[in-house]
Design a protein around this motif. Sequence first.
Motif, PDB file in Angstrom:
ATOM      1  N   ASP A 357      44.282 -12.737 -10.626  1.00 19.79           N
ATOM      2  CA  ASP A 357      44.345 -14.064 -11.057  1.00 19.79           C
ATOM      3  C   ASP A 357      43.159 -14.247 -11.888  1.00 19.79           C
ATOM      4  OD1 ASP A 357      46.353 -14.660  -9.305  1.00 19.79           O
ATOM      5  OD2 ASP A 357      44.970 -15.357  -7.754  1.00 19.79           O
ATOM      6  N   ASN A 358      42.167 -13.217 -12.064  1.00 23.59           N
ATOM      7  CA  ASN A 358      41.124 -13.613 -13.081  1.00 23.59           C
ATOM      8  C   ASN A 358      41.301 -12.921 -14.385  1.00 23.59           C
ATOM      9  OD1 ASN A 358      39.718 -14.773 -10.924  1.00 23.59           O
ATOM     10  ND2 ASN A 358      39.156 -12.856  -9.956  1.00 23.59           N
ATOM     11  N   PRO A 369      26.495 -15.670 -38.341  1.00 20.90           N
ATOM     12  CA  PRO A 369      25.726 -15.988 -39.353  1.00 20.90           C
ATOM     13  C   PRO A 369      26.430 -15.901 -40.839  1.00 20.90           C
ATOM     14  CG  PRO A 369      25.628 -13.548 -38.606  1.00 20.90           C
ATOM     15  CD  PRO A 369      26.573 -14.432 -37.726  1.00 20.90           C
ATOM     16  N   GLN A 370      27.617 -15.516 -40.799  1.00 18.06           N
ATOM     17  CA  GLN A 370      28.196 -15.665 -42.115  1.00 18.06           C
ATOM     18  C   GLN A 370      29.395 -16.368 -41.832  1.00 18.06           C
ATOM     19  OE1 GLN A 370      27.548 -12.065 -41.214  1.00 18.06           O
ATOM     20  NE2 GLN A 370      25.503 -12.196 -42.104  1.00 18.06           N
ATOM     21  N   ALA A 371      29.456 -17.685 -42.211  1.00 15.13           N
ATOM     22  CA  ALA A 371      30.282 -18.588 -42.156  1.00 15.13           C
ATOM     23  C   ALA A 371      31.794 -18.141 -42.832  1.00 15.13           C
ATOM     24  CB  ALA A 371      29.894 -20.005 -42.369  1.00 15.13           C
ATOM     25  N   TRP A 372      32.921 -18.557 -42.224  1.00 18.30           N
ATOM     26  CA  TRP A 372      34.219 -18.341 -42.616  1.00 18.30           C
ATOM     27  C   TRP A 372      34.399 -16.812 -42.884  1.00 18.30           C
ATOM     28  CZ3 TRP A 372      36.705 -22.311 -41.479  1.00 18.30           C
ATOM     29  CH2 TRP A 372      35.949 -23.501 -41.331  1.00 18.30           C
ATOM     30  N   GLY A 373      33.820 -15.895 -42.158  1.00 19.64           N
ATOM     31  CA  GLY A 373      33.889 -14.242 -42.439  1.00 19.64           C
ATOM     32  C   GLY A 373      34.437 -14.075 -41.121  1.00 19.64           C
ATOM     33  N   VAL A 374      34.842 -12.515 -41.256  1.00 25.13           N
ATOM     34  CA  VAL A 374      35.291 -11.712 -40.124  1.00 25.13           C
ATOM     35  C   VAL A 374      34.119 -11.704 -39.028  1.00 25.13           C
ATOM     36  CG1 VAL A 374      36.167  -9.645 -39.180  1.00 25.13           C
ATOM     37  CG2 VAL A 374      36.868 -10.514 -41.291  1.00 25.13           C
ATOM     38  N   GLY A 375      34.450 -11.940 -37.766  1.00 25.19           N
ATOM     39  CA  GLY A 375      33.403 -11.673 -36.779  1.00 25.19           C
ATOM     40  C   GLY A 375      32.437 -13.034 -36.690  1.00 25.19           C
ATOM     41  N   GLY A 376      31.490 -13.121 -35.611  1.00 28.22           N
ATOM     42  CA  GLY A 376      30.784 -13.911 -35.459  1.00 28.22           C
ATOM     43  C   GLY A 376      29.976 -13.699 -34.028  1.00 28.22           C
ATOM     44  N   GLU A 377      29.518 -14.495 -33.463  1.00 28.74           N
ATOM     45  CA  GLU A 377      28.677 -14.432 -32.106  1.00 28.74           C
ATOM     46  C   GLU A 377      29.825 -14.144 -31.112  1.00 28.74           C
ATOM     47  OE1 GLU A 377      25.567 -13.694 -32.122  1.00 28.74           O
ATOM     48  OE2 GLU A 377      24.409 -15.009 -33.649  1.00 28.74           O
ATOM     49  N   LEU A 378      29.728 -13.382 -29.953  1.00 29.08           N
ATOM     50  CA  LEU A 378      30.274 -12.924 -29.080  1.00 29.08           C
ATOM     51  C   LEU A 378      30.290 -13.747 -27.966  1.00 29.08           C
ATOM     52  CD1 LEU A 378      30.380  -9.244 -28.941  1.00 29.08           C
ATOM     53  CD2 LEU A 378      31.742 -10.497 -30.312  1.00 29.08           C
ATOM     54  N   ALA A 379      31.535 -14.056 -27.026  1.00 25.86           N
ATOM     55  CA  ALA A 379      31.428 -14.867 -25.863  1.00 25.86           C
ATOM     56  C   ALA A 379      32.397 -14.403 -24.991  1.00 25.86           C
ATOM     57  CB  ALA A 379      31.577 -16.261 -26.157  1.00 25.86           C
ATOM     58  N   ILE A 380      32.473 -14.806 -23.527  1.00 24.41           N
ATOM     59  CA  ILE A 380      33.328 -14.239 -22.756  1.00 24.41           C
ATOM     60  C   ILE A 380      33.869 -15.551 -22.202  1.00 24.41           C
ATOM     61  CG2 ILE A 380      33.722 -13.173 -20.518  1.00 24.41           C
ATOM     62  CD1 ILE A 380      31.449 -11.371 -20.630  1.00 24.41           C
ATOM     63  N   TRP A 381      35.253 -15.640 -22.457  1.00 23.90           N
ATOM     64  CA  TRP A 381      36.047 -16.654 -21.779  1.00 23.90           C
ATOM     65  C   TRP A 381      36.680 -16.294 -20.717  1.00 23.90           C
ATOM     66  CZ3 TRP A 381      36.128 -21.419 -24.129  1.00 23.90           C
ATOM     67  CH2 TRP A 381      35.215 -21.733 -25.383  1.00 23.90           C
ATOM     68  N   THR A 382      36.929 -17.041 -19.509  1.00 22.46           N
ATOM     69  CA  THR A 382      37.618 -16.695 -18.500  1.00 22.46           C
ATOM     70  C   THR A 382      38.646 -17.845 -17.870  1.00 22.46           C
ATOM     71  OG1 THR A 382      35.766 -17.771 -16.940  1.00 22.46           O
ATOM     72  CG2 THR A 382      35.677 -15.318 -17.365  1.00 22.46           C
ATOM     73  N   SER A 383      39.589 -17.260 -17.172  1.00 23.15           N
ATOM     74  CA  SER A 383      40.512 -18.043 -16.470  1.00 23.15           C
ATOM     75  C   SER A 383      40.963 -17.515 -15.001  1.00 23.15           C
ATOM     76  CB  SER A 383      41.970 -17.925 -17.216  1.00 23.15           C
ATOM     77  OG  SER A 383      43.041 -18.552 -16.482  1.00 23.15           O
ATOM     78  N   LYS A 384      40.714 -18.847 -14.290  1.00 22.35           N
ATOM     79  CA  LYS A 384      40.797 -18.327 -12.704  1.00 22.35           C
ATOM     80  C   LYS A 384      42.256 -18.644 -12.134  1.00 22.35           C
ATOM     81  CE  LYS A 384      36.498 -17.380 -12.202  1.00 22.35           C
ATOM     82  NZ  LYS A 384      36.091 -15.880 -12.058  1.00 22.35           N
ATOM     83  N   ASN A 385      43.284 -19.081 -13.162  1.00 20.81           N
ATOM     84  CA  ASN A 385      44.572 -19.232 -13.110  1.00 20.81           C
ATOM     85  C   ASN A 385      45.642 -18.523 -13.706  1.00 20.81           C
ATOM     86  OD1 ASN A 385      44.424 -20.859 -15.074  1.00 20.81           O
ATOM     87  ND2 ASN A 385      44.282 -22.662 -14.132  1.00 20.81           N
ATOM     88  N   ARG A 386      45.385 -17.218 -13.963  1.00 18.28           N
ATOM     89  CA  ARG A 386      46.510 -16.477 -14.856  1.00 18.28           C
ATOM     90  C   ARG A 386      46.586 -16.966 -16.157  1.00 18.28           C
ATOM     91  NH1 ARG A 386      49.817 -12.662 -11.575  1.00 18.28           N
ATOM     92  NH2 ARG A 386      48.521 -12.504  -9.582  1.00 18.28           N
ATOM     93  N   GLY A 387      45.377 -17.534 -16.759  1.00 15.85           N
ATOM     94  CA  GLY A 387      45.509 -17.753 -18.118  1.00 15.85           C
ATOM     95  C   GLY A 387      46.056 -19.105 -18.418  1.00 15.85           C
TER      96      GLY A 387
END
Length: 461
Positions: A357-358, A369-387
Amino acid sequence: MRTLIIIFICLTVGHSNGQELSNTKIDGYKGIWFELNQKYEFGDKYSGALSTYTAKHVPLAIYSKAVDKTFFVYGGTTSKDEKYLLCMIGEYNHKTGMVSKPTVVYDKQGVNDPHDNPSLLIDNNGFIWVFISGRGKKRPGFKYKSTKPYSIDEFTKITEEEMTYPQPWKTKDGFFHFFTKYTGVRQLYFETSIDGKTWTEDKMLAAIPINEGEKSGHYQTSNTFENKLVGTFFNRHPNGNVDKRTDLYYIQSKDFGDTWTSIEDKQLQLPIKTLESDVRVEDYAASNKNIYVKDMGFDSNGNPACLYIRSNGHEPGPKSAPYEWCVTKWNGTTWKTSVVTTSDHNYDMGSLFIDNDNWSVVGPTEKGPQAWGVGGELAIWTSKNRGNTWIKQRTLTSNSKLSHSYVRRPVDNKAPFDFFWSDGDSHAFSKSELYFGNFNGNIWKLPYDMTKDYLKPIKVK
């Protein structure tokens, strides 16, 4: 004229000493930096840290329980001042917490284009296969095999062929390989093999034109379920135009590619040629949306899900916003699409992790740091209800000088090497380093310079 210039650059950039480096060790993990050289108001169509590029090269890493190591491939280079592509492999030892010096599987001999990056497969006997991407008919692709099981010290060339965007998978029946050929435009193919040496004829998967007589083209991402079912999500390029990529399709096979079906097990005739077919998942052309496929996986019931970015066009910058990170899944009865978050570029790339389910998405979704460019700062997004719905669990990086990009998921990932990526300036040539991290928020940097055969990665968070 632009195409001719790009090809010339890709084929003529070299490194200083002229030595052929295949089957040699490199003294550290040095990532490739690249730009396509298609300029717009807000920068290149895409440029930056592309060691773990493209999304259509999968898998790039595999955890092997037999030796408790994660093996991973990437596009390397010779020094921070050069753009010279080396198809590299490294290993992380989970017992010792150390990484080996990486090996050059193939020296691209003047190519600087990470479209030629490698992908990876480990067979049932532990031999490591590295599939080196070519680029259309201009540069061939190669299949290489390690000379010893679970060893990255030396590789032997097995085949040379036309092959771009390799996606090799180990199944219970043998090797299954999705790839692309430039048969006029980018078109999808597959081949199979029992031993990796003898392969079937290339078979076309899809060729969907809008109108009779028009060209067609596609990009895909693929995966396996329980080493039996193989599935692929793909988009289409109207009249072969990759800047108009749209719509989402899904097909699968449960018998090693002998027959193909829709998600509802309706048998299909290959190649898929019908625009409004049973295998179209989302009609994005109707709303003039572009989509950029990133990753896919299966839930515990064998239901597929796809991660992709949906936008209003191919140009970088606010003109094409919003850049929506979408997950489309089959819930057993119908297709459902949810929006995870937004970022600021079509070529931002993350990975989808499915654990019962996770579910998690890890990628450069935060402003960098470079706007409108490839990449950025990383984050983890989670779903507890299968997306179905998503929340940000944590931000992984912050206050970075360079953008983090192309976060990749190892097959059977094991902490702490749950995902890996590289960093670099999104708009200007820069040094590029490689990293890996885990879901607890810890990050390690792979050593850029190595004076010993094995070193511990540098913990940065």
